[in-house]
Design a protein around this motif. Sequence first.
Motif, PDB file in Angstrom:
ATOM      1  N   ARG A 171       3.336  -3.281   1.901  1.00  0.00           N
ATOM      2  CA  ARG A 171       3.742  -4.591   2.438  1.00  0.00           C
ATOM      3  C   ARG A 171       3.130  -5.747   1.663  1.00  0.00           C
ATOM      4  O   ARG A 171       3.652  -6.861   1.675  1.00  0.00           O
ATOM      5  CB  ARG A 171       3.358  -4.707   3.918  1.00  0.00           C
ATOM      6  N   SER A 172       2.023  -5.487   0.965  1.00  0.00           N
ATOM      7  CA  SER A 172       1.345  -6.554   0.218  1.00  0.00           C
ATOM      8  C   SER A 172       2.111  -6.959  -1.032  1.00  0.00           C
ATOM      9  O   SER A 172       1.770  -7.950  -1.683  1.00  0.00           O
ATOM     10  CB  SER A 172      -0.066  -6.106  -0.172  1.00  0.00           C
ATOM     11  N   GLY A 173       3.126  -6.185  -1.396  1.00  0.00           N
ATOM     12  CA  GLY A 173       3.912  -6.500  -2.577  1.00  0.00           C
ATOM     13  C   GLY A 173       3.611  -5.633  -3.776  1.00  0.00           C
ATOM     14  O   GLY A 173       4.294  -5.726  -4.799  1.00  0.00           O
ATOM     15  N   VAL A 174       2.599  -4.789  -3.671  1.00  0.00           N
ATOM     16  CA  VAL A 174       2.299  -3.859  -4.759  1.00  0.00           C
ATOM     17  C   VAL A 174       3.406  -2.799  -4.807  1.00  0.00           C
ATOM     18  O   VAL A 174       3.791  -2.255  -3.768  1.00  0.00           O
ATOM     19  CB  VAL A 174       0.930  -3.183  -4.538  1.00  0.00           C
ATOM     20  N   PRO A 175       3.947  -2.513  -5.988  1.00  0.00           N
ATOM     21  CA  PRO A 175       4.940  -1.441  -6.084  1.00  0.00           C
ATOM     22  C   PRO A 175       4.292  -0.093  -5.741  1.00  0.00           C
ATOM     23  O   PRO A 175       3.365   0.342  -6.429  1.00  0.00           O
ATOM     24  CB  PRO A 175       5.390  -1.483  -7.549  1.00  0.00           C
ATOM     25  N   VAL A 176       4.743   0.514  -4.667  1.00  0.00           N
ATOM     26  CA  VAL A 176       4.169   1.768  -4.189  1.00  0.00           C
ATOM     27  C   VAL A 176       5.284   2.795  -4.034  1.00  0.00           C
ATOM     28  O   VAL A 176       6.366   2.482  -3.537  1.00  0.00           O
ATOM     29  CB  VAL A 176       3.465   1.573  -2.827  1.00  0.00           C
ATOM     30  N   ARG A 177       5.003   4.005  -4.489  1.00  0.00           N
ATOM     31  CA  ARG A 177       5.893   5.126  -4.224  1.00  0.00           C
ATOM     32  C   ARG A 177       5.037   6.262  -3.681  1.00  0.00           C
ATOM     33  O   ARG A 177       3.977   6.570  -4.232  1.00  0.00           O
ATOM     34  CB  ARG A 177       6.623   5.596  -5.491  1.00  0.00           C
ATOM     35  N   VAL A 178       5.502   6.859  -2.599  1.00  0.00           N
ATOM     36  CA  VAL A 178       4.793   7.975  -1.988  1.00  0.00           C
ATOM     37  C   VAL A 178       5.550   9.266  -2.287  1.00  0.00           C
ATOM     38  O   VAL A 178       6.751   9.367  -2.036  1.00  0.00           O
ATOM     39  CB  VAL A 178       4.657   7.792  -0.466  1.00  0.00           C
ATOM     40  N   ILE A 179       4.845  10.218  -2.846  1.00  0.00           N
ATOM     41  CA  ILE A 179       5.375  11.570  -3.057  1.00  0.00           C
ATOM     42  C   ILE A 179       4.580  12.456  -2.108  1.00  0.00           C
ATOM     43  O   ILE A 179       3.358  12.544  -2.234  1.00  0.00           O
ATOM     44  CB  ILE A 179       5.170  12.041  -4.511  1.00  0.00           C
TER      45      ILE A 179
END
Length: 255
Positions: free
Chosen positions: A95-103
């Motif tokens: 939500r902070s805007g950092v590009p995050v991907r969860v595997i």
Amino acid sequence: MTGTAPTSPAPHNAPRRPLVAILSGAGISTDSGIPDYRGPNGLWRQDPEAEKLVTYEYYMNDPEIRRRSWRMRQDGPALRARPNAAHEAIARLERSGVPVRVITQNVDGLHQLAGVPDRKVLELHGTARTVLCTGCGARSPMSEALERVAAGDPDPACTGCGGILKSATVMFGERLDPEVLGTAVSVAQAADVFIAVGTSLQVQPAASLAGLAAEHGARLIIVNAEPTPYDELAAETIRTPIGTALPELLATLAP
């Protein structure tokens, strides 16, 4: 006096934010009451026979295995579990805007319940929240199948074709979805930071994603109670409890 037209400033391109990829295993969900598999108190160590319940060949060929599997789903904590501090920390970072991907190697759906958008979660081993017909491929909510079990049907069949139902998880003896795995490989290769959390990094091909990320220049961080085969590639290994360690780590990555 002849002047020159003022020049426009060069367009400012904001620097690309680092991509944070998080590979989560069973250890991230133990604080939610879901036991892990290979830890000191893991399910497979406590009851080696339990592995048959999630092995495709046994499941498809033995009605008693299926009945035990449905009882396990009915009595198990996975569908009643709620996200814990580690899941919530990942959702906060996203939500902070950092590009995050969860595997994730987990099938509990807790990342999405914590607020990570479904499109940003790659479920390598499928989901326990959905039922799949092995005959016609129809999908339906697990809750509906469990209602039938509670009503007295110990091995509910597909209402459409009569085929054998199973959870939409990847059982032992089944292949991972090649599209999901391919996307996970691409994420690992593109990641600037790759965090492996709560996983023994022993199950392939999921475990190899950590090495792949490191080979492509990612800063590899491993958060796990016990050593893993990939520790020597890691820039940092963290052994403290995940519920404390992961929120503290992710807070350092937020803008």
